[in-house]
Design a protein around this motif. Structure first.
Motif, PDB file in Angstrom:
ATOM      1  N   THR A  95       0.830  -1.207   0.000  1.00 41.93           N
ATOM      2  CA  THR A  95       0.000   0.000   0.000  1.00 41.93           C
ATOM      3  C   THR A  95       0.865   1.257   0.000  1.00 41.93           C
ATOM      4  O   THR A  95       0.539   2.243  -0.670  1.00 41.93           O
ATOM      5  N   VAL A  96       1.959   1.222   0.745  1.00 45.21           N
ATOM      6  CA  VAL A  96       2.881   2.368   0.769  1.00 45.21           C
ATOM      7  C   VAL A  96       3.479   2.582  -0.620  1.00 45.21           C
ATOM      8  O   VAL A  96       3.541   3.715  -1.117  1.00 45.21           O
ATOM      9  N   PHE A  97       3.921   1.477  -1.264  1.00 45.87           N
ATOM     10  CA  PHE A  97       4.471   1.601  -2.614  1.00 45.87           C
ATOM     11  C   PHE A  97       3.442   2.226  -3.560  1.00 45.87           C
ATOM     12  O   PHE A  97       3.760   3.126  -4.332  1.00 45.87           O
ATOM     13  N   GLN A  98       2.201   1.714  -3.495  1.00 47.72           N
ATOM     14  CA  GLN A  98       1.150   2.182  -4.400  1.00 47.72           C
ATOM     15  C   GLN A  98       0.872   3.667  -4.188  1.00 47.72           C
ATOM     16  O   GLN A  98       0.753   4.438  -5.145  1.00 47.72           O
ATOM     17  N   THR A  99       0.778   4.067  -2.914  1.00 45.08           N
ATOM     18  CA  THR A  99       0.506   5.476  -2.603  1.00 45.08           C
ATOM     19  C   THR A  99       1.644   6.361  -3.082  1.00 45.08           C
ATOM     20  O   THR A  99       1.419   7.441  -3.653  1.00 45.08           O
ATOM     21  N   ALA A 100       2.881   5.901  -2.860  1.00 42.92           N
ATOM     22  CA  ALA A 100       4.056   6.677  -3.283  1.00 42.92           C
ATOM     23  C   ALA A 100       4.046   6.897  -4.789  1.00 42.92           C
ATOM     24  O   ALA A 100       4.307   8.010  -5.275  1.00 42.92           O
ATOM     25  N   VAL A 101       3.713   5.858  -5.540  1.00 42.42           N
ATOM     26  CA  VAL A 101       3.666   5.961  -7.008  1.00 42.42           C
ATOM     27  C   VAL A 101       2.512   6.867  -7.433  1.00 42.42           C
ATOM     28  O   VAL A 101       2.678   7.756  -8.280  1.00 42.42           O
ATOM     29  N   ASP A 102       1.340   6.653  -6.840  1.00 40.03           N
ATOM     30  CA  ASP A 102       0.161   7.458  -7.195  1.00 40.03           C
ATOM     31  C   ASP A 102       0.394   8.948  -6.944  1.00 40.03           C
ATOM     32  O   ASP A 102      -0.105   9.799  -7.675  1.00 40.03           O
ATOM     33  N   MET A 103       1.143   9.247  -5.874  1.00 37.38           N
ATOM     34  CA  MET A 103       1.350  10.649  -5.499  1.00 37.38           C
ATOM     35  C   MET A 103       2.624  11.239  -6.078  1.00 37.38           C
ATOM     36  O   MET A 103       2.948  12.398  -5.809  1.00 37.38           O
ATOM     37  N   GLY A 104       3.367  10.415  -6.820  1.00 42.87           N
ATOM     38  CA  GLY A 104       4.605  10.921  -7.425  1.00 42.87           C
ATOM     39  C   GLY A 104       5.658  11.298  -6.408  1.00 42.87           C
ATOM     40  O   GLY A 104       6.435  12.250  -6.609  1.00 42.87           O
ATOM     41  N   ALA A 105       5.728  10.575  -5.288  1.00 43.57           N
ATOM     42  CA  ALA A 105       6.688  10.898  -4.216  1.00 43.57           C
ATOM     43  C   ALA A 105       8.123  10.675  -4.681  1.00 43.57           C
ATOM     44  O   ALA A 105       8.416   9.747  -5.424  1.00 43.57           O
ATOM     45  N   SER A 106       9.010  11.546  -4.223  1.00 45.36           N
ATOM     46  CA  SER A 106      10.437  11.408  -4.529  1.00 45.36           C
ATOM     47  C   SER A 106      11.128  10.479  -3.547  1.00 45.36           C
ATOM     48  O   SER A 106      12.076   9.783  -3.895  1.00 45.36           O
TER      49      SER A 106
END
Length: 403
Positions: A95-106
């Motif tokens: 879920t953390v990976f998915q959220t990071a990708v969805d939000m474009g996190a650096s």
């Protein structure tokens, strides 16, 4: 959910009401202090806690820069994982990976929810090597009691180091920093319905980062003090989960590790210092009793896995008195490599195979405890270094036997 974020921090939880409030406040303070100009998201993936964890999380003071998202895991995802007993840790981290990708996190980090020693500085140490130095993966480096982390010290660290050539001291540490690119890579891997994701998420993340040539480093976080493990719990399950994940990765990356010789240090961030550590109690007599019972009950199985020569050495060990018992490093290295070969050749069902390693592992652990009893932490670490060098020196034996 926010449309974009610079930093995503994941906190998986399950019945951690006593500690999770402190963890969230430390994360929040770290974000506010070290990354005030960044938009941050804190994700709590909770596996259906019954002790009020969710209420503690809701009441934790959250800085205006951070957005807390709770992600309840369904009962189907309540899976026991090794080391910290957080059900669904693999699903939570996905879920953390998915959220990071969805939000474009650096940059992202994951921290356990049962930590009592986390400080705001941990967030800076896990995130800055990614944001400021261009690393893709940050492993944790802790000060630990010399009797703590014996599976790491005797199997996971020496083997990972010998196989992939990078000296990452805590490959299954529990806290990690990683880039948005790394999160995207993890998310694309087809492992989420497998035991590696359920039981071995920590070693999987570390190994995939190294084996796929991402930029890896480690950060010194000081002491890791978390909820104490139940001393009455059966260690064999943890060993089976961790070692089977390790061996699965060995299968997957055999083309890579066969070519690697020796090992090198990786960049280490953070100021190294000695900290006061909680003493870890170890029952040597019990471990040696299980080792000798294993000799009586598993002799035939051991013969098939490690061969008559090494079995002969093991039987000699069993005849020694407790105070004279010492497990030779070369013998231990060959045994672990023989188990990896037996796993590769499918000599036995994986669970049966690795469970038969438990008495041997306990014998090796008892030997280590007695050897370093009078040593300080640096002396104990020097003994682990000797074992690592033995794994590297004997790696050719494994390469030649791998068909």
């Amino acid at each position: 959910m926010a449309e974009n974020a610079d930093i995503v921090i994941g906190i998986p939880s399950y019945n951690n009401a006593k500690t999770v409030g402190h963890v969230i406040r430390a994360v929040d303070a770290g974000l506010a202090k070290y990354f005030p100009d960044k938009k941050a998201v804190i994700i709590n993936s909770d596996g259906g806690s019954k002790d009020g964890t969710s209420e503690v999380i809701k009441n934790a003071v959250i800085d205006h820069n951070a957005l807390l998202i709770q992600h309840p895991l369904s009962m189907a995802h309540r899976i026991t994982t090794p080391y910290h007993g957080i059900p669904g840790k693999g699903s939570a981290i996905r879920t953390v990976f998915q959220t990071a990708v969805d939000m474009g996190a650096s940059a992202c980090a994951i921290v356990d929810s049962d930590l009592r020693s986390i400080t705001p500085e941990w967030i800076e140490l896990l995130i800055s090597p990614v944001l400021k130095e261009g690393n893709d993966f940050v492993a944790p480096l802790y000060d630990r009691h010399k009797f703590d982390g014996t599976i790491t010290n005797s199997i996971v660290y020496p083997m990972t180091r010998a196989f992939y050539g990078k000296r990452i001291r805590q490959p299954i540490g529990g806290e990690f920093g990683f880039s948005g690119n790394m999160a995207e890579f993890y998310l694309k891997q087809d492992v989420w319905e497998t035991d590696v994701a359920r039981f071995g998420i920590d070693i999987w993340m570390t190994t995939e980062a190294i084996a796929n040539d991402f930029r890896v480093c480690q950060a010194f976080l000081g002491a890791k003090i978390h909820d104490p493990k139940d001393p009455g719990s059966d260690l064999s399950e943890m060993l089976v989960q961790v070692v089977s994940s390790l061996f699965d990765l060995t299968e997957k990356h055999s083309d890579k590790w066969k070519e690697v010789k020796g090992s090198v240090d990786v960049s280490t961030f953070g100021f190294r210092y000695h900290v006061g550590l909680e003493h870890v109690k170890v029952n040597v007599e019990r471990m040696l009793k299980i080792f000798r019972e294993g000799q009586n009950n598993l002799k035939g199985m051991w013969l098939d896995i490690i061969g008559s020569g090494d079995l002969g050495e093991v039987l000699v060990l069993g005849a020694l008195s407790d105070k004279d018992f010492r497990f030779p490093l070369k013998l231990w290295t060959r045994i672990i490599y023989d188990y990896a070969i037996a796993y590769h050749k499918k000599k036995l069902p994986p669970q049966h195979l690795i469970k038969s390693l438990v008495p041997l592992y306990l014998g090796k652990t008892a030997s280590f405890v007695m050897e370093v009893e009078e040593m300080d932490k640096d002396g104990a670490e020097a003994e682990i270094e000797k074992l690592c060098m033995e794994f590297e020196a004997n790696k050719e034996y494994l390469v030649n036997s791998w068909k």
